[in-house]
Design a protein around this motif. Structure first.
Motif, mmCIF file in Angstrom:
data_model
loop_
_atom_site.group_PDB
_atom_site.id
_atom_site.type_symbol
_atom_site.label_atom_id
_atom_site.label_comp_id
_atom_site.label_asym_id
_atom_site.label_seq_id
_atom_site.Cartn_x
_atom_site.Cartn_y
_atom_site.Cartn_z
ATOM 1 N N ALA A 41 -3.936 -11.602 27.296
ATOM 2 C CA ALA A 41 -2.604 -11.855 26.747
ATOM 3 C C ALA A 41 -2.274 -10.972 25.559
ATOM 4 N N GLY A 42 -3.238 -10.165 25.105
ATOM 5 C CA GLY A 42 -3.013 -9.313 23.945
ATOM 6 C C GLY A 42 -3.195 -10.035 22.634
ATOM 7 N N LEU A 43 -3.905 -11.155 22.662
ATOM 8 C CA LEU A 43 -4.057 -11.997 21.477
ATOM 9 C C LEU A 43 -5.479 -11.933 20.935
ATOM 10 N N PRO A 44 -5.685 -12.253 19.663
ATOM 11 C CA PRO A 44 -7.043 -12.359 19.129
ATOM 12 C C PRO A 44 -7.824 -13.422 19.892
ATOM 13 N N PRO A 45 -9.140 -13.277 20.011
ATOM 14 C CA PRO A 45 -9.922 -14.206 20.857
ATOM 15 C C PRO A 45 -9.825 -15.655 20.429
ATOM 16 N N GLN A 46 -9.689 -15.917 19.121
ATOM 17 C CA GLN A 46 -9.667 -17.313 18.681
ATOM 18 C C GLN A 46 -8.431 -18.055 19.199
ATOM 19 N N PRO A 246 -12.633 -15.973 13.493
ATOM 20 C CA PRO A 246 -12.497 -16.953 12.408
ATOM 21 C C PRO A 246 -13.087 -18.307 12.786
ATOM 22 N N GLN A 247 -13.831 -18.868 11.879
ATOM 23 C CA GLN A 247 -14.463 -20.156 12.119
ATOM 24 C C GLN A 247 -13.635 -21.252 11.477
ATOM 25 N N VAL A 350 -17.302 -26.097 18.829
ATOM 26 C CA VAL A 350 -17.589 -24.652 18.903
ATOM 27 C C VAL A 350 -16.723 -23.888 17.912
ATOM 28 N N VAL A 351 -15.418 -24.199 17.894
ATOM 29 C CA VAL A 351 -14.497 -23.492 16.997
ATOM 30 C C VAL A 351 -14.842 -23.764 15.535
ATOM 31 N N ALA A 352 -15.273 -24.959 15.246
ATOM 32 C CA ALA A 352 -15.557 -25.324 13.859
ATOM 33 C C ALA A 352 -16.859 -24.742 13.345
ATOM 34 N N SER A 353 -17.825 -24.500 14.238
ATOM 35 C CA SER A 353 -19.161 -24.167 13.734
ATOM 36 C C SER A 353 -19.857 -22.981 14.386
ATOM 37 N N PHE A 354 -19.437 -22.546 15.561
ATOM 38 C CA PHE A 354 -20.260 -21.588 16.296
ATOM 39 C C PHE A 354 -19.536 -20.324 16.737
ATOM 40 N N THR A 355 -18.400 -20.012 16.148
ATOM 41 C CA THR A 355 -17.694 -18.799 16.573
ATOM 42 C C THR A 355 -18.448 -17.532 16.201
#
Length: 569
Positions: A41-46, A246-247, A350-355
């Protein structure tokens, strides 16, 4: 308590094991897909990860499917990129904001459609058009990932421009990147073709083998990420990696579009809404039938609308139901949408701790997962079936796919819809008209060219298999006149009308003039099997008055009267 969804009010303890297992497996599958589709989509992975959090919960609360897995999907990601790339630089803050606004508009539209009970809108995009659109999109997506697999940077738009630029960029191919990407494509393809069969031969249950096969993308991600990190391939060989993700959980905001951006986003939001809804409902219905469950299209509009609003306010982009994830969710034993809530909770962890684990993930491997995923969407089966059964539908499919590939997403859908409507108009304007006779010893009437039937000399009995309207009225008149010219002995024309649901003003005028013309030549016009609503409109018209006593309840009755009138033995 009544505000809770029905599945939660009636939840059974024995369902939890299946929901938990499905939630775990879908999460493992969703992580690489979310990252890959954000790239598409052309977006950052997060952003892909954010779109896999609250939307799952929102759909679980308001959707009607027990097993549909909502989140980022390939086609919606392509449509997002197609809509936003002319408006902002991919990956920029402005681009991300526009993606959130696109999700917001899509959510509002879907909710509005649901409130107005417009679930029938799904029927306006025929299956061949959807198949052609997805097939064309799959080709566009796969070609768009080739630069990532080769490790080259090009500036190109569209399939042909991209292929031409790749030919010139081949000397700049990065061997290590190609090895990682090409090796991942080969591994994923072999896994899809042979892994389940091999695991079954080792003694695993077929269902378990299929589920493990679906986790092959995660295995590719883990192995290649470890290789890149351990060997320092980003620094030593120029392998492009995801980098710092970003985490932390996304902040909540309402991304209201400005008047300047509202206009360019409205049509893409509408198309994403319609295509996503049709795709989601078709997947949900196919899975629901296996358990004798029901899908409510209007409720699906509300559920998908809420999912897109949740994605918008939590930093995501447009989402819909994914075919592959939904099938895995179903096969893993999901009984209720709690499986999606569990996936959302695990994704939040995962988003909060393991990115940080994704830092060394190579872009080439994400491109490989996309390529292998979308090639399965190229629907040659429907094309073959349509070509054998209905060339008009097959041509609509091909035109839609070609339009998407050559002209883009919006033009492709427009071409497909135009072709479908064109085929519909052509068919209705060229109705099937059969000369009928009576099957001996019965009151049934059939085509004289297909059956051995009785006819009455001097009677032309024509069955019209279409409603009469401005597009075909003159065709029917011409057919009658041609029959009269071929057989001067015809003294009565009977129109058999069981398939006529409407006679519009133009057709009424043509029939009125035809009746008068026939009467001047000594030929009577009569009708049979006229439906009630059509008869109601004919009463009081000059044609209805002229045909008084000549509109018969059954064709058998008209046939017998013709025998007496024409003196047949």
């Amino acid at each position: 308590m009544n505000a809770l969804p029905a599945w939660l009010r009636d939840y059974r303890r024995e369902w939890f094991a299946g929901d938990l297992t499905a939630g775990l497996i879908v999460t493992v599958m969703l992580i690489p897909q979310s990252l890959a589709y954000a790239l598409l989509a052309g977006l950052p992975p997060q952003v892909g990860l954010y779109a896999s959090l609250l939307p799952l919960v929102a759909y679980a609360l308001l959707g009607s499917s027990m097993t549909l897995a909502v989140g980022p999907v390939a086609v919606a990601s392509l449509m997002t990129a197609s809509a936003l790339q002319p408006l902002a630089t991919p990956g920029s803050p402005e681009y991300v904001a526009l993606a959130m606004q696109l999700a917001l508009l899509s959510g509002v539209m879907l909710l509005a459609f649901g409130a107005l009970r417009l679930g029938f809108l799904a029927h306006f995009l025929s299956h061949p058009v959807i198949s052609g659109f997805i097939t064309g999109s799959a080709v566009v997506i796969a070609v768009g990932q080739l630069p990532h697999l080769l490790g080259v940077k090009i500036q190109a738009h569209g399939v042909w421009e991209t292929l031409a630029a790749l030919v010139h960029a081949l000397p700049q191919t990065q061997p290590v990147t190609l090895a990682l990407g090409g090796g991942s494509v080969l591994f994923l393809w072999l896994s899809r073709r042979f892994l389940a069969r091999g695991l079954a031969r080792l003694g695993l249950a077929p269902g378990t083998s299929e589920l493990l096969t679906k986790l092959a993308p995660m295995a590719a991600v883990l192995v290649t990420t470890a290789l890149v990190a351990g060997l320092g391939l980003a620094e030593r060989a120029g392998v492009r990696i995801v980098g710092a993700v970003p985490q932390g959980l996304p902040s909540l905001t309402v991304p209201l579009p400005s008047l300047e951006t509202l206009g360019p986003l409205l049509l893409p939001a509408l198309l994403i809404s319609l295509v996503g809804f049709v795709e989601s409902v078709s997947v949900a219905q196919s899975l629901a039938l296996k358990r004798q469950e029901r899908i409510r299209p209007n409720r699906e509009l509300v559920g998908l609308g809420a999912a897109n609003l949740a994605s918008a306010v939590s930093g995501g982009y447009p989402v819909t139901g994914g075919f592959a994830r939904s099938v895995v969710n179903f096969a893993a034993g999901a009984r209720t949408p709690l499986a999606g809530v569990i996936s959302a909770a695990l994704m939040a962890l995962v988003v909060a701790s393991f990115t940080g684990l994704f830092h060394h993930l190579p872009h080439a491997v994400l491109a490989a997962t996309i390529v292998v995923a979308v090639t399965s969407l190229i629907d040659t089966h429907t094309l073959k079936e349509a070509w054998r059964y209905d060339r008009g539908d097959a041509l609509s499919l091909l035109a839609t796919a070609a339009g998407v590939i050559a002209l883009g997403v919006e033009a492709g859908i427009a071409i497909g819809v135009a072709c479908s409507l064109g085929v519909l108009v052509w068919r209705s304007s060229h109705p099937h008209i059969a000369v009928v006779g009576r099957v001996p010893g019965t009151e049934h009437f059939r085509n004289v060219e297909r059956h051995r039937v009785e006819t009455v000399p001097g009677l032309l009995a024509l069955r019209v298999d279409e409603s009469l309207y401005f597009g075909n009225a003159n065709v029917i008149e011409d057919r009658i006149e041609a029959r009269l010219a071929a057989d001067p002995g015809i003294r009565q024309v009977l129109l058999v009308c069981p398939a006529v649901n409407l006679i519009d003003t133009t057709a009424l005028g043509v029939l009125t003039e035809l009746q008068r013309s026939l009467a001047r030549r000594g030929i009577a016009l009569s009708l049979s099997e006229v439906k009630g609503p059509v008869m109601d409109r004919l009463r009081g018209t000059p044609l209805g008055q002229a045909l008084e006593g000549q509109i018969h309840l059954s064709t058998h009755e008209a046939f017998e009267q013709a025998r007496r009138t024409l003196g047949a033995v």
